[in-house]
Scaffold this motif. Structure first.
Motif, PDB file in Angstrom:
ATOM      1  N   PHE A   1       0.686  -1.074   0.144  1.00 56.93           N
ATOM      2  CA  PHE A   1      -0.044   0.010   0.203  1.00 56.93           C
ATOM      3  C   PHE A   1       0.796   1.303   0.033  1.00 56.93           C
ATOM      4  N   ASN A   2       1.942   1.385   0.964  1.00 54.89           N
ATOM      5  CA  ASN A   2       2.902   2.652   0.935  1.00 54.89           C
ATOM      6  C   ASN A   2       3.471   2.540  -0.267  1.00 54.89           C
TER       7      ASN A   2
ATOM      8  N   GLY B   1       2.689   5.976  -2.539  1.00 54.59           N
ATOM      9  CA  GLY B   1       3.397   7.038  -2.754  1.00 54.59           C
ATOM     10  C   GLY B   1       3.609   8.038  -1.660  1.00 54.59           C
ATOM     11  N   SER B   2       4.095   9.236  -1.697  1.00 57.48           N
ATOM     12  CA  SER B   2       3.853  10.243  -0.515  1.00 57.48           C
ATOM     13  C   SER B   2       2.767  11.003  -0.532  1.00 57.48           C
ATOM     14  N   GLY B   3       2.142  11.241  -1.488  1.00 62.12           N
ATOM     15  CA  GLY B   3       1.023  12.142  -1.626  1.00 62.12           C
ATOM     16  C   GLY B   3      -0.517  11.605  -1.475  1.00 62.12           C
ATOM     17  N   LYS B   4      -1.294  12.288  -1.438  1.00 59.83           N
ATOM     18  CA  LYS B   4      -2.717  11.908  -1.234  1.00 59.83           C
ATOM     19  C   LYS B   4      -3.190  11.382  -2.722  1.00 59.83           C
ATOM     20  N   VAL B   5      -4.147  10.209  -2.382  1.00 61.94           N
ATOM     21  CA  VAL B   5      -4.568   9.594  -3.719  1.00 61.94           C
ATOM     22  C   VAL B   5      -6.140   9.826  -3.913  1.00 61.94           C
ATOM     23  N   SER B   6      -6.611   9.727  -4.869  1.00 60.77           N
ATOM     24  CA  SER B   6      -8.099   9.805  -4.816  1.00 60.77           C
ATOM     25  C   SER B   6      -8.940   8.505  -4.468  1.00 60.77           C
TER      26      SER B   6
ATOM     27  N   LEU C   1      -8.887   2.604  -3.546  1.00 59.14           N
ATOM     28  CA  LEU C   1      -9.414   1.486  -3.460  1.00 59.14           C
ATOM     29  C   LEU C   1      -8.951   0.413  -4.449  1.00 59.14           C
ATOM     30  N   ASP C   2      -8.498   0.871  -5.532  1.00 60.92           N
ATOM     31  CA  ASP C   2      -7.686  -0.089  -6.141  1.00 60.92           C
ATOM     32  C   ASP C   2      -6.412  -0.613  -5.639  1.00 60.92           C
ATOM     33  N   ILE C   3      -5.595   0.259  -5.034  1.00 64.86           N
ATOM     34  CA  ILE C   3      -4.638  -0.009  -4.471  1.00 64.86           C
ATOM     35  C   ILE C   3      -4.737  -1.191  -3.295  1.00 64.86           C
TER      36      ILE C   3
ATOM     37  N   ALA D   1      -4.438  -6.325  -0.903  1.00 62.39           N
ATOM     38  CA  ALA D   1      -5.254  -7.493  -0.202  1.00 62.39           C
ATOM     39  C   ALA D   1      -5.306  -8.835  -0.998  1.00 62.39           C
ATOM     40  N   ASN D   2      -4.819  -9.023  -2.145  1.00 61.43           N
ATOM     41  CA  ASN D   2      -5.082 -10.095  -3.000  1.00 61.43           C
ATOM     42  C   ASN D   2      -3.811 -10.293  -3.850  1.00 61.43           C
TER      43      ASN D   2
END
Length: 87
Positions: free
Chosen positions: A61-62, A66-71, A76-78, A83-84
């Motif tokens: 996940f990290n 990355g270091s910034g915010k994501v949509s 959810l895609d990440i 998770a799988n």
């Protein structure tokens, strides 16, 4: 002779009940992730698959976040990818 035999039996039985601490066996687990054409492979040593999975999923996940915010959609895609894993 009986006394010697009794001492031997007592000494043997006491030593056989002694606690022997053994280090937990660690195994290496490999987790493979792929998101948007970018592949990631994480190898973790742990006592159980669940412990290795937890740490690898957080690292995944990290890495993809990355270091910034994501949509929200990207997040959810990440989460879905991390998770799988493909093992």
């Amino acid at each position: 002779m009986k006394a010697l035999l009794t001492i031997f039996v007592l000494a043997y039985s006491c030593s056989s009940f002694a606690w022997i601490s053994k280090d937990a066996v660690q195994k290496e687990y490999t987790f493979k992730y792929k998101l948007s054409g970018q592949s990631l492979e994480i190898k973790k040593q742990a006592q159980s698959y669940e412990d290795a999975y937890r740490v690898a999923a957080q690292q995944c996940f990290n890495h993809y976040k990355g270091s910034g915010k994501v949509s929200e959609e990207r997040g959810l895609d990440i989460i879905d990818v991390c998770a799988n894993p493909r093992s």
